[in-house]
Design a protein around this motif. Sequence first.
Motif, PDB file in Angstrom:
ATOM      1  N   SER A 145      55.415 -83.056 -35.255  1.00  0.00           N
ATOM      2  CA  SER A 145      54.812 -82.174 -36.247  1.00  0.00           C
ATOM      3  C   SER A 145      54.357 -83.000 -37.439  1.00  0.00           C
ATOM      4  O   SER A 145      54.600 -84.209 -37.521  1.00  0.00           O
ATOM      5  CB  SER A 145      55.794 -81.088 -36.688  1.00  0.00           C
ATOM      6  OG  SER A 145      56.935 -81.670 -37.303  1.00  0.00           O
ATOM      7  N   ALA A 146      53.697 -82.318 -38.367  1.00  0.00           N
ATOM      8  CA  ALA A 146      53.190 -82.970 -39.574  1.00  0.00           C
ATOM      9  C   ALA A 146      53.419 -82.048 -40.757  1.00  0.00           C
ATOM     10  O   ALA A 146      53.374 -80.816 -40.623  1.00  0.00           O
ATOM     11  CB  ALA A 146      51.713 -83.304 -39.431  1.00  0.00           C
ATOM     12  N   THR A 174      52.715 -77.922 -36.187  1.00  0.00           N
ATOM     13  CA  THR A 174      53.601 -78.296 -35.095  1.00  0.00           C
ATOM     14  C   THR A 174      53.080 -77.716 -33.799  1.00  0.00           C
ATOM     15  O   THR A 174      52.173 -76.858 -33.795  1.00  0.00           O
ATOM     16  CB  THR A 174      55.027 -77.801 -35.359  1.00  0.00           C
ATOM     17  OG1 THR A 174      55.902 -78.275 -34.333  1.00  0.00           O
ATOM     18  CG2 THR A 174      55.080 -76.286 -35.399  1.00  0.00           C
ATOM     19  N   ALA A 175      53.615 -78.190 -32.692  1.00  0.00           N
ATOM     20  CA  ALA A 175      53.259 -77.712 -31.360  1.00  0.00           C
ATOM     21  C   ALA A 175      54.390 -76.854 -30.810  1.00  0.00           C
ATOM     22  O   ALA A 175      55.554 -77.268 -30.836  1.00  0.00           O
ATOM     23  CB  ALA A 175      52.977 -78.887 -30.424  1.00  0.00           C
ATOM     24  N   VAL A 176      54.050 -75.677 -30.320  1.00  0.00           N
ATOM     25  CA  VAL A 176      55.027 -74.736 -29.772  1.00  0.00           C
ATOM     26  C   VAL A 176      54.726 -74.548 -28.291  1.00  0.00           C
ATOM     27  O   VAL A 176      53.591 -74.217 -27.922  1.00  0.00           O
ATOM     28  CB  VAL A 176      54.979 -73.392 -30.513  1.00  0.00           C
ATOM     29  CG1 VAL A 176      55.975 -72.412 -29.903  1.00  0.00           C
ATOM     30  CG2 VAL A 176      55.261 -73.597 -31.993  1.00  0.00           C
ATOM     31  N   GLN A 177      55.729 -74.767 -27.448  1.00  0.00           N
ATOM     32  CA  GLN A 177      55.580 -74.650 -25.999  1.00  0.00           C
ATOM     33  C   GLN A 177      56.537 -73.582 -25.484  1.00  0.00           C
ATOM     34  O   GLN A 177      57.684 -73.877 -25.147  1.00  0.00           O
ATOM     35  CB  GLN A 177      55.846 -76.001 -25.329  1.00  0.00           C
ATOM     36  CG  GLN A 177      55.474 -76.071 -23.863  1.00  0.00           C
ATOM     37  CD  GLN A 177      55.713 -77.459 -23.298  1.00  0.00           C
ATOM     38  OE1 GLN A 177      56.589 -78.183 -23.740  1.00  0.00           O
ATOM     39  NE2 GLN A 177      54.919 -77.824 -22.296  1.00  0.00           N
ATOM     40  N   PRO A 178      56.071 -72.335 -25.397  1.00  0.00           N
ATOM     41  CA  PRO A 178      56.982 -71.265 -24.953  1.00  0.00           C
ATOM     42  C   PRO A 178      57.488 -71.459 -23.533  1.00  0.00           C
ATOM     43  O   PRO A 178      58.648 -71.187 -23.232  1.00  0.00           O
ATOM     44  CB  PRO A 178      56.119 -69.997 -25.076  1.00  0.00           C
ATOM     45  CG  PRO A 178      54.984 -70.373 -25.954  1.00  0.00           C
ATOM     46  CD  PRO A 178      54.751 -71.821 -25.726  1.00  0.00           C
ATOM     47  N   GLY A 184      56.172 -77.049 -19.286  1.00  0.00           N
ATOM     48  CA  GLY A 184      55.158 -77.453 -18.320  1.00  0.00           C
ATOM     49  C   GLY A 184      53.775 -76.917 -18.593  1.00  0.00           C
ATOM     50  O   GLY A 184      52.827 -77.271 -17.882  1.00  0.00           O
ATOM     51  N   THR A 185      53.616 -76.054 -19.604  1.00  0.00           N
ATOM     52  CA  THR A 185      52.305 -75.516 -19.961  1.00  0.00           C
ATOM     53  C   THR A 185      51.798 -76.218 -21.212  1.00  0.00           C
ATOM     54  O   THR A 185      52.550 -76.879 -21.926  1.00  0.00           O
ATOM     55  CB  THR A 185      52.381 -74.003 -20.200  1.00  0.00           C
ATOM     56  OG1 THR A 185      53.288 -73.743 -21.284  1.00  0.00           O
ATOM     57  CG2 THR A 185      52.869 -73.292 -18.949  1.00  0.00           C
ATOM     58  N   LYS A 186      50.517 -76.031 -21.470  1.00  0.00           N
ATOM     59  CA  LYS A 186      49.929 -76.618 -22.662  1.00  0.00           C
ATOM     60  C   LYS A 186      50.429 -75.879 -23.897  1.00  0.00           C
ATOM     61  O   LYS A 186      50.443 -74.652 -23.928  1.00  0.00           O
ATOM     62  CB  LYS A 186      48.409 -76.566 -22.594  1.00  0.00           C
ATOM     63  CG  LYS A 186      47.838 -77.436 -21.472  1.00  0.00           C
ATOM     64  CD  LYS A 186      46.324 -77.403 -21.461  1.00  0.00           C
ATOM     65  CE  LYS A 186      45.790 -78.319 -20.358  1.00  0.00           C
ATOM     66  NZ  LYS A 186      44.303 -78.303 -20.305  1.00  0.00           N
ATOM     67  N   PRO A 187      50.836 -76.600 -24.919  1.00  0.00           N
ATOM     68  CA  PRO A 187      51.442 -75.941 -26.087  1.00  0.00           C
ATOM     69  C   PRO A 187      50.412 -75.270 -26.982  1.00  0.00           C
ATOM     70  O   PRO A 187      49.207 -75.530 -26.901  1.00  0.00           O
ATOM     71  CB  PRO A 187      52.127 -77.103 -26.805  1.00  0.00           C
ATOM     72  CG  PRO A 187      51.295 -78.288 -26.463  1.00  0.00           C
ATOM     73  CD  PRO A 187      50.789 -78.065 -25.064  1.00  0.00           C
ATOM     74  N   PHE A 188      50.921 -74.402 -27.845  1.00  0.00           N
ATOM     75  CA  PHE A 188      50.128 -73.800 -28.908  1.00  0.00           C
ATOM     76  C   PHE A 188      50.249 -74.686 -30.147  1.00  0.00           C
ATOM     77  O   PHE A 188      51.357 -75.101 -30.513  1.00  0.00           O
ATOM     78  CB  PHE A 188      50.629 -72.389 -29.248  1.00  0.00           C
ATOM     79  CG  PHE A 188      50.350 -71.365 -28.184  1.00  0.00           C
ATOM     80  CD1 PHE A 188      49.228 -70.571 -28.257  1.00  0.00           C
ATOM     81  CD2 PHE A 188      51.219 -71.198 -27.123  1.00  0.00           C
ATOM     82  CE1 PHE A 188      48.962 -69.622 -27.287  1.00  0.00           C
ATOM     83  CE2 PHE A 188      50.967 -70.251 -26.146  1.00  0.00           C
ATOM     84  CZ  PHE A 188      49.837 -69.466 -26.219  1.00  0.00           C
ATOM     85  N   VAL A 205      46.589 -70.445 -35.199  1.00  0.00           N
ATOM     86  CA  VAL A 205      47.113 -70.764 -33.872  1.00  0.00           C
ATOM     87  C   VAL A 205      45.941 -71.204 -33.000  1.00  0.00           C
ATOM     88  O   VAL A 205      44.931 -70.496 -32.902  1.00  0.00           O
ATOM     89  CB  VAL A 205      47.829 -69.558 -33.238  1.00  0.00           C
ATOM     90  CG1 VAL A 205      48.367 -69.928 -31.857  1.00  0.00           C
ATOM     91  CG2 VAL A 205      48.960 -69.079 -34.132  1.00  0.00           C
ATOM     92  N   THR A 206      46.074 -72.373 -32.362  1.00  0.00           N
ATOM     93  CA  THR A 206      45.038 -72.932 -31.497  1.00  0.00           C
ATOM     94  C   THR A 206      45.629 -73.182 -30.124  1.00  0.00           C
ATOM     95  O   THR A 206      46.748 -73.698 -30.008  1.00  0.00           O
ATOM     96  CB  THR A 206      44.485 -74.238 -32.067  1.00  0.00           C
ATOM     97  OG1 THR A 206      44.030 -74.014 -33.404  1.00  0.00           O
ATOM     98  CG2 THR A 206      43.330 -74.754 -31.238  1.00  0.00           C
ATOM     99  N   LYS A 207      44.870 -72.824 -29.094  1.00  0.00           N
ATOM    100  CA  LYS A 207      45.332 -73.003 -27.701  1.00  0.00           C
ATOM    101  C   LYS A 207      44.194 -73.581 -26.873  1.00  0.00           C
ATOM    102  O   LYS A 207      43.060 -73.109 -26.933  1.00  0.00           O
ATOM    103  CB  LYS A 207      45.769 -71.660 -27.101  1.00  0.00           C
ATOM    104  CG  LYS A 207      46.219 -71.736 -25.638  1.00  0.00           C
ATOM    105  CD  LYS A 207      47.555 -72.466 -25.544  1.00  0.00           C
ATOM    106  CE  LYS A 207      48.180 -72.282 -24.155  1.00  0.00           C
ATOM    107  NZ  LYS A 207      47.363 -72.875 -23.072  1.00  0.00           N
ATOM    108  N   GLU A 208      44.514 -74.620 -26.120  1.00  0.00           N
ATOM    109  CA  GLU A 208      43.525 -75.201 -25.213  1.00  0.00           C
ATOM    110  C   GLU A 208      43.433 -74.329 -23.972  1.00  0.00           C
ATOM    111  O   GLU A 208      44.414 -74.155 -23.244  1.00  0.00           O
ATOM    112  CB  GLU A 208      43.914 -76.632 -24.845  1.00  0.00           C
ATOM    113  CG  GLU A 208      42.878 -77.339 -23.997  1.00  0.00           C
ATOM    114  CD  GLU A 208      43.254 -78.779 -23.699  1.00  0.00           C
ATOM    115  OE1 GLU A 208      42.504 -79.441 -22.966  1.00  0.00           O
ATOM    116  OE2 GLU A 208      44.312 -79.227 -24.195  1.00  0.00           O
ATOM    117  N   ILE A 209      42.251 -73.779 -23.718  1.00  0.00           N
ATOM    118  CA  ILE A 209      42.074 -72.850 -22.605  1.00  0.00           C
ATOM    119  C   ILE A 209      41.286 -73.469 -21.455  1.00  0.00           C
ATOM    120  O   ILE A 209      41.089 -72.815 -20.431  1.00  0.00           O
ATOM    121  CB  ILE A 209      41.350 -71.571 -23.085  1.00  0.00           C
ATOM    122  CG1 ILE A 209      40.000 -71.915 -23.694  1.00  0.00           C
ATOM    123  CG2 ILE A 209      42.208 -70.815 -24.077  1.00  0.00           C
ATOM    124  CD1 ILE A 209      39.188 -70.711 -24.105  1.00  0.00           C
TER     125      ILE A 209
END
Length: 608
Positions: A149-150, A169-173, A176-180, A203-207
């Motif tokens: 995180s920053a 920060t990156a959140v991975q619910p 194994g999936t791409k984080p938010f 909130v940003t998600k790679e789709i």
Amino acid sequence: MIEVDEDAGEVYIHIPSPSLSSYAIRYSFKAPLPTSEVLFGKEEAEDEDEDEDEVADGGSTPQKLHSYLEAQGPEISFNAGISGNLRRSFRKMQFQIEDEGIVTRAVPLPLFIAGRDISLGAGISQRFGDVASMKGILAKRPFAFLRDSAFALNAAVLPTPLLQGTIATAVQPIPGTKPFQVNTSAIITNSLLKTPPMLALQVTKEIGERKHAFCSWSSGTISWPDVLQVLFSPIANLGLDTESAMEMTAFVQPSQFQLGFLSVPKQNRNTAVLGDDEDQAAEGEEDEEEAELRQIRRKARSEANAAESWQTVVTASPEEAGLSFTYARNIFNGKAASELARSEWSSEGHYSLPPASEPRCVRVEVRSSVNMDLSLAWNISGTRQVGRFTRVGFGVGVQGGRGLVMTASWSRLGQKIALPVAVCPMDAVNADAAALAVIFPWVAYCALEFGYIRPRERRQRRRAIARRHKQLKRLIPKKKAESQQAIELMAEHVHRRQAREEEQGGLVITKAEYGHYPSPKRWTNNSSNVAKDLDIADVTIPVAALVDHGQLVITKDTVKFQILGFYDPAPLLPKKLKIWYTYHGKEHFVEANDSEGIACPMRTHLLG
């Protein structure tokens, strides 16, 4: 200014005298945050003691240097800026003129700067990696969320006191999936007794590949709820009074919600493995699997050159709502002005050519937005690199109340200068005026690019190659003599080996030539003149020396004119190696360019 008379079907272009009306200057820089050890010189002393201990123990410092590079310390940034209008005042003065008496006129005074927006602030940022490997309080469980995180803390003094804290920060619910990617911030612009801090969440998600979806929300400037005002009334008076509300009217920020999609350009990573000419030449000699691989590689190279990107954002707030769209890509990509020469002497007589510069592309960006009242704003801009770190640009668009505006820009190493010029007022802007403002600069640039810049680069390249070619041709007799000496030394041994191969029915080199062969079309038209100009070297003995156990292999990475016994008879020109050989008493023939390899014997080389 551009004026279109629709009734008469005529267009009038008025060129007013240019005058400066506004200005804007921004500057910022970053630096590592100095620690107490650095300020007081303790770090160097500790380093010297550690170095002495390591030397005594027979160790070294690479591990310490690596850990130092991994530790990313906090950074501090400073920013300042000022913008405003350039105003001119007049002073009334009376003049005594003959035959006219006393005349009163307004005399212009020098321009003075009116600064309406002055900014001054600083910030501190810190990035956290794997906190599990850290020591101290950061390794404790409550701070586990700081991993990858920053954190940033920004403060501003002008135009209004401001304090902003941001955590990304990156959140991975699901493992194994791409984080938010979650970015939260809080901004304090007033006393907490007057208004609560402004909160923001993104909130940003790679789709997909290079595609992202994002959603952001900002609370804006709000007042404390009545429930909290009553609850804390015995302790403190929450809320705004009339005087405070009037003072902060200019700094009120509305709440806002955004939803958008973003596609970033593809990075150019090892996409240019082979040139287009090489791909086309090799397509006829490859199987389906290799052809598919080359097609995929060519597509990836074209995508990297285009560098397409787009963004669509829907914005909603209590004051307004709208839809904006941005699209950008590179155009005018192309091959280099001339191909790189593959054959250059690399011994004492080496004359290297400067790399062939590819045509510099133009980055075109189109922006458009539509508000709820169907008001349309748009802008078309193009930037081109003119130096190693310098870019210039030009844009045309409709900017709010300014009307149709042309903007010229210059940027270098993060510093940018923009000069907007209003050419048509808002009430006179129509489709014809906008089309003329876009077409005229575009046609002028195309004429400059393809009529002067690129032909000039090709001429300069051809002249450079011609000069180097003359220099290299002076060395051909010397290189040829060295080649003959090497051939004389190896001739007897090669003849014995070839005789042994012939007795066993193996690979026997009957003839080998290396040089520049003109195109078949030129050869048929001027066969008598071209035959005199052929630059061919007899390399039968050097090629036969490469035969080993009935096989001849020359890899494509081998620089052919550097083989022992070879020399370059046609510097800076494309050359071929032609080999005639017999195998089991049958005649074979093979030829290859400088960038191709040779493997003998093969059935495809059989003659007849």
